[in-house]
Design an enzyme around this catalytic site. Structure first.
Site, PDB file in Angstrom:
ATOM      1  CD  GLN A 173      -1.426  -0.180   3.635  1.00 43.64           C
ATOM      2  OE1 GLN A 173      -2.548   0.236   3.429  1.00 43.64           O
ATOM      3  NE2 GLN A 173      -1.066  -0.686   4.803  1.00 43.64           N
ATOM      4  CG  HIS A 195      -4.124   0.860  -0.766  1.00 42.63           C
ATOM      5  ND1 HIS A 195      -4.293   2.144  -0.300  1.00 42.63           N
ATOM      6  CD2 HIS A 195      -5.084   0.115  -0.177  1.00 42.63           C
ATOM      7  CE1 HIS A 195      -5.322   2.175   0.527  1.00 42.63           C
ATOM      8  NE2 HIS A 195      -5.823   0.958   0.624  1.00 42.63           N
ATOM      9  CG  ASP A 237      -9.406   1.086  -0.851  1.00 42.52           C
ATOM     10  OD1 ASP A 237     -10.563   1.372  -1.203  1.00 42.52           O
ATOM     11  OD2 ASP A 237      -9.117   0.734   0.308  1.00 42.52           O
ATOM     12  CD  GLU A 274      -9.852  -2.513  -0.448  1.00 41.11           C
ATOM     13  OE1 GLU A 274     -10.099  -2.450   0.771  1.00 41.11           O
ATOM     14  OE2 GLU A 274      -8.705  -2.709  -0.910  1.00 41.11           O
ATOM     15  CG  ASP A 308     -12.578  -1.961   2.878  1.00 42.04           C
ATOM     16  OD1 ASP A 308     -12.814  -2.446   3.995  1.00 42.04           O
ATOM     17  OD2 ASP A 308     -11.780  -1.027   2.700  1.00 42.04           O
ATOM     18  CD  GLN A 330      -9.139  -4.947   3.617  1.00 40.97           C
ATOM     19  OE1 GLN A 330      -8.268  -4.756   4.459  1.00 40.97           O
ATOM     20  NE2 GLN A 330      -9.654  -3.974   2.921  1.00 40.97           N
ATOM     21  CE  LYS A 332     -10.220  -1.705   6.910  1.00 33.18           C
ATOM     22  NZ  LYS A 332      -9.559  -1.686   5.598  1.00 33.18           N
ATOM     23  CB  THR A 361      -5.647  -0.938   9.383  1.00 32.91           C
ATOM     24  OG1 THR A 361      -5.434   0.470   9.414  1.00 32.91           O
ATOM     25  CG2 THR A 361      -5.324  -1.499  10.758  1.00 32.91           C
ATOM     26  CB  CYS A 362      -1.578   1.855   7.283  1.00 34.57           C
ATOM     27  SG  CYS A 362      -2.932   3.033   7.505  1.00 34.57           S
TER      28      CYS A 362
END
Length: 440
Positions: A173, A195, A237, A274, A308, A330, A332, A361-362
């Protein structure tokens, strides 16, 4: 081996909490932050520092094992649990959770995580997903230590799976640095990229031309920078911005023509998009995604759509798969709670037309990212997210190396490193962490 104690320490996460609704409604940038007032409950500002809660379990041999509680960047959006504040949950971990875990056999991973999933919150309902997520990681690592195996082994045993024999394709990403970080990914040969973070009208362009131009650029740079044998998959995304551009219904030619243009811009590389829209609720989102997917198939447009928004829990994943509302879902990971739930969600996609993307997630940590690498291997997911952070390099390194290390260890066992050899290795080398590992 018993669990003897639980310790919780507030920590930091790999990125930030962002009020997605405020950003989509046009909050203007102020350097790295945003101007304006938040609109999602639980936020004091539109962008706030990410938090984690570091969970440690002390086992009977004195070893401490860990897991990290973390929540997604866009907490409170699309039906997700509210923004996670670590200091509010220290007493929950060291009180309620510790009371349940203390004295339990660490080898009984499935029983232990089931007990945590059943715990109620102080307000009623279940514990925050971030809490269940972090505790499950610690329990997974406890079981691996107690059984002298890998977390992949523990999950595969619990699920009855055959683990992947090679690392799962990693999805990088880019964050807002969608050009520089994409070029890094191309040089490193990342299997799925980039991403792109197309989460605003500015990024998408007035008529969606910003995304079209970007995919055209990305295809050209892939040819320029990639090795001859490199065949990546593009994954962008758009955070519901296609829905903002066109609106429903999504089976009309105006929409499918736009996706056909995206396909041409990305060619010759396959493309998946996404979160094309963000509907008002779960049922509406499933209907809209299924409508778009069927329309693209009828029009012969080979662009995959990825679920998502509103696809948060195990039950949500099941609904999207059952309604054939996505080519890829996804999963998550922080939103599902315990890592075992993410693993079961991946497995639910087996034998269907929907592929499982083990995401997250980041705004996680290195510890949670490593745990998810084992989930990906144990379930042989279609792809796994490089995390944490938005700098790309660090998250890609963490997830890739954890999988390569684990696969090498499994290869070593499969090629003759039997129990007797490992015992002999321990006698020769008093560090059991180095005994019996690596390719032979």
């Amino acid at each position: 081996m018993r669990i003897e104690a639980v310790r919780a320490t507030p920590g930091v996460a790999g990125f930030f909490f962002d009020d997605q609704r405020a950003i989509k409604q046009g909050a203007s940038r102020d350097g790295f932050t945003y101007e304006g007032e938040p609109v999602t409950d639980g936020f004091d500002r539109i962008r706030e520092a990410g938090e984690s809660l570091l969970v440690e379990l002390r086992l009977g041999d004195g070893r401490w094992v860990r897991g990290d509680c973390a929540a997604v960047q866009y907490s409170g959006a699309g039906g997700r649990d509210p923004r996670f504040r670590a200091d509010e949950f220290v007493s929950v971990l060291e009180g309620q959770v510790a009371d349940v875990l203390r004295g339990r056999d660490a080898t009984h991973f499935d029983e232990n995580v089931t007990a945590i999933e059943a715990l109620p919150s102080r307000e009623g309902g279940r514990l925050h997903t971030a809490v269940r997520y972090g505790v499950s990681q610690a329990l997974l690592n406890a079981a691996a230590h107690a059984t002298r195996g890998t977390p992949t082994d523990v999950l595969a045993t619990a699920l009855g799976t055959e683990p992947a024999t090679e690392p799962v394709p990693v999805f990088g990403q880019s964050g807002d640095e969608r050009y520089t970080n994409a070029e890094k990914m191309l040089v490193k040969g990342v299997p799925v990229l980039p991403h792109g973070l197309f989460n605003s009208a500015d990024a998408m362009g007035a008529d969606g031309d910003g995304l079209l131009d970007y995919l055209d650029w990305l295809s050209t740079r892939t040819d320029d920078l990639g090795r001859p044998e490199y065949e990546p998959r593009f994954h962008v995304d758009v955070y519901g911005m296609v829905g903002e551009l066109f609106g429903p219904p999504y089976d009309r030619p105006e929409v499918t023509d736009y996706f056909a243009a995206l396909e041409r811009a990305a060619a010759p590389y396959p493309l998946q998009v996404e979160g094309p829209m963000d509907a008002a609720g779960r049922a509406d989102q499933i209907h809209a995604m299924a409508e778009l997917r069927e329309a693209l198939a009828d029009a012969g447009v080979a662009v995959d759509v990825v679920a998502d928004e509103w696809c948060n829990t195990f039950d949500d994943v099941r609904r999207f798969v059952d309604h054939e509302a996505a080519d890829v879902v996804q999963i998550k990971t922080p939103d599902l709670g315990g890592v075992q739930r993410s693993a079961r969600a991946v497995r639910y996609c087996e034998g269907t037309d929907t592929r499982a993307y083990l995401g997250g997630t980041c705004n996680e940590t290195a510890t949670s990212a490593r745990a998810c690498a084992h989930v990906a291997l144990a379930t042989d997911a279609a792809q796994v997210l490089a995390k944490p952070g938005m700098g790309f390099d660090e998250g890609y390194m963490i997830v890739t190396n954890e999988m390569r290390r684990t696969v090498a260890r499994m290869d070593g066992r499969a090629t003759g490193a039997d129990a007797a050899e490992r015992r002999d290795a321990v006698r020769r080398d008093p560090d059991p962490g180095r005994a019996g590992g690596g390719r032979r």
